[in-house]
Design an enzyme around this catalytic site. Structure first.
Site, PDB file in Angstrom:
ATOM      1  CD  GLU A  57      62.200  68.133  60.646  1.00 10.15           C
ATOM      2  OE1 GLU A  57      62.094  67.796  59.795  1.00 10.15           O
ATOM      3  OE2 GLU A  57      62.036  67.489  62.100  1.00 10.15           O
ATOM      4  CG  ASN A 122      63.267  69.455  65.201  1.00 14.18           C
ATOM      5  OD1 ASN A 122      63.145  70.380  64.856  1.00 14.18           O
ATOM      6  ND2 ASN A 122      63.480  68.073  64.452  1.00 14.18           N
ATOM      7  CE  LYS A 139      58.862  66.650  64.524  1.00 19.44           C
ATOM      8  NZ  LYS A 139      60.357  65.551  63.480  1.00 19.44           N
ATOM      9  CD  GLU A 158      63.084  63.736  64.545  1.00 22.37           C
ATOM     10  OE1 GLU A 158      62.244  64.574  65.151  1.00 22.37           O
ATOM     11  OE2 GLU A 158      62.396  63.911  63.319  1.00 22.37           O
ATOM     12  CB  CYS A 184      58.932  66.741  60.474  1.00 19.64           C
ATOM     13  SG  CYS A 184      59.114  65.265  59.286  1.00 19.64           S
ATOM     14  CG  ASN A 209      65.094  67.152  57.375  1.00 18.41           C
ATOM     15  OD1 ASN A 209      65.795  67.092  56.648  1.00 18.41           O
ATOM     16  ND2 ASN A 209      64.526  67.731  57.514  1.00 18.41           N
TER      17      ASN A 209
END
Ligand code: CDT
Length: 323
Positions: A57, A122, A139, A158, A184, A209
């Site tokens: 990611e 993302n 994402k 995020e 993730c 991550n």
């Protein structure tokens, strides 16, 4: 009584996958420094007969949501507004020359929409062995927080930097099978796997991550590795699919992140796992026919699932306790 599973009497279907874990990327590292590392891993993959390389990611930059920047436009430099970009073109070119496909995570800044708004996602893309982009995944489950939390040792903003995607979890016919992606935090949610399982997925690619220190509840810190493999092994087994989890690990800007990238078989067994927290390639020949042993027995969805009694799964988000 033994039985035959779909594809078993036909041609072998397998793909040699490389999980290309990255060690830390510090703030001052340039895109071209990072792309050199990605290409080095690509060359290792080529020497080991890999057909598909999976990177983490946000593989092109440091994990920038650890800092809060009040004027978000000052963060635009962390995002890619085209893919390939000038900096990533050498990776695309080299992969195509070597005939290796890849999956790459990055921060995406879209073109303006009809109201002039640019969206931030993302994102991961999947590129075929001939250089053609197979698909893009954005994402869905965005963790962390949306405002600055100055009391934390580091931010996980995020939810400030990325919109959650409404596009769901597509599955593509590629690499001789059915391939899906997640990013993730998605790996912790059984719905991610099942959405793809219901489309017959055989190979799920997931970059991550994961800071080892979980600020809201530090008692979970020691369990990060356990939870990482727990969710991917369960998701693989319960859907009869391969899962490839690839970390950006090690100490990045003072924050230690989980490594332990792994390749999980449809049986739920881990068949390869990294042993360092740096740049490291692990590989496995993923037999896609193995998936049918689970999809056509215990997890024969069409025979055993009961969607008519699962109505809360899509009609309700949070918990509603009985009164
Ligand atoms: N990148 C990412 O999604 N990381 C999350 C950390 C959650 S803690 C805010 C993860 O699920 O690993």
């Amino acid at each position: 009584m033994s039985r035959h599973f779909t594809h078993e009497v036909g041609a072998k279907r397998s793909v040699v996958v490389g999980a290309a874990q990255l060690g830390p990327i510090q703030r001052h590292h340039s895109r071209s420094d990072v792309v050199e590392r990605l290409i080095d891993l690509l060359h290792q993959a080529h020497r080991r007969g890999v057909e598909l390389v999976v990177y983490p990611e946000l593989a092109l930059t440091t994990f920038f949501p650890r800092w809060f920047e009040t004027d978000i436009s000052k963060s635009d430099h962390w995002y890619e507004s085209s893919m390939p970009s000038a900096d990533t073109a050498p990776l695309f070119d080299e992969a195509r020359r070597l005939g290796i496909g890849f999956c790459l995570g990055y921060a995406e800044l879209t073109e303006p929409d009809s109201s002039g708004h640019r969206h931030r996602f993302n994102t991961q893309i999947l590129v075929d062995r001939d250089g053609r982009t197979v698909g893009k995944y954005r994402k869905v489950h965005i963790p962390g927080h949306e405002t600055n939390e100055p009391d934390r040792p580091f931010q996980h903003a995020e939810r400030y930097y990325f919109e959650p995607s409404d596009e769901g979890f597509p599955v593509w016919k590629a690499f001789g099978g059915y391939v899906g992606m997640m990013i993730c935090n998605d790996r912790r949610w059984p719905e991610s796997y099942r959405e793809m399982g219901l489309q017959g997925v055989e190979l799920i690619l997931c970059g991550y991550n994961t800071p080892i220190h979980y600020v809201p509840d530090p008692s979970q810190d020691i369990l990060q590795g356990f939870h990482n493999s727990l969710v991917m092994q369960a998701g693989a087994y319960q859907n009869g699919t391969w899962v490839v989890g690839v970390a950006k690990g090690g100490e990045e800007e003072g924050v230690d992140s989980l490594a332990q990238s792994c390749i999980v078989a449809p049986s739920g067994q881990i068949v390869a796992q990294t042993v360092t927290a740096g740049d490291e390639l692990i590989t496995a020949e993923c037999d896609l026919n193995w998936c049918a042993r689970y999809k056509e027995t215990l997890f024969d969805f069409d025979r055993y699932r009961r969607p008519e009694v699962y109505t809360r799964l899509t009609s309700q988000r949070g918990v509603i306790r009985p009164s």
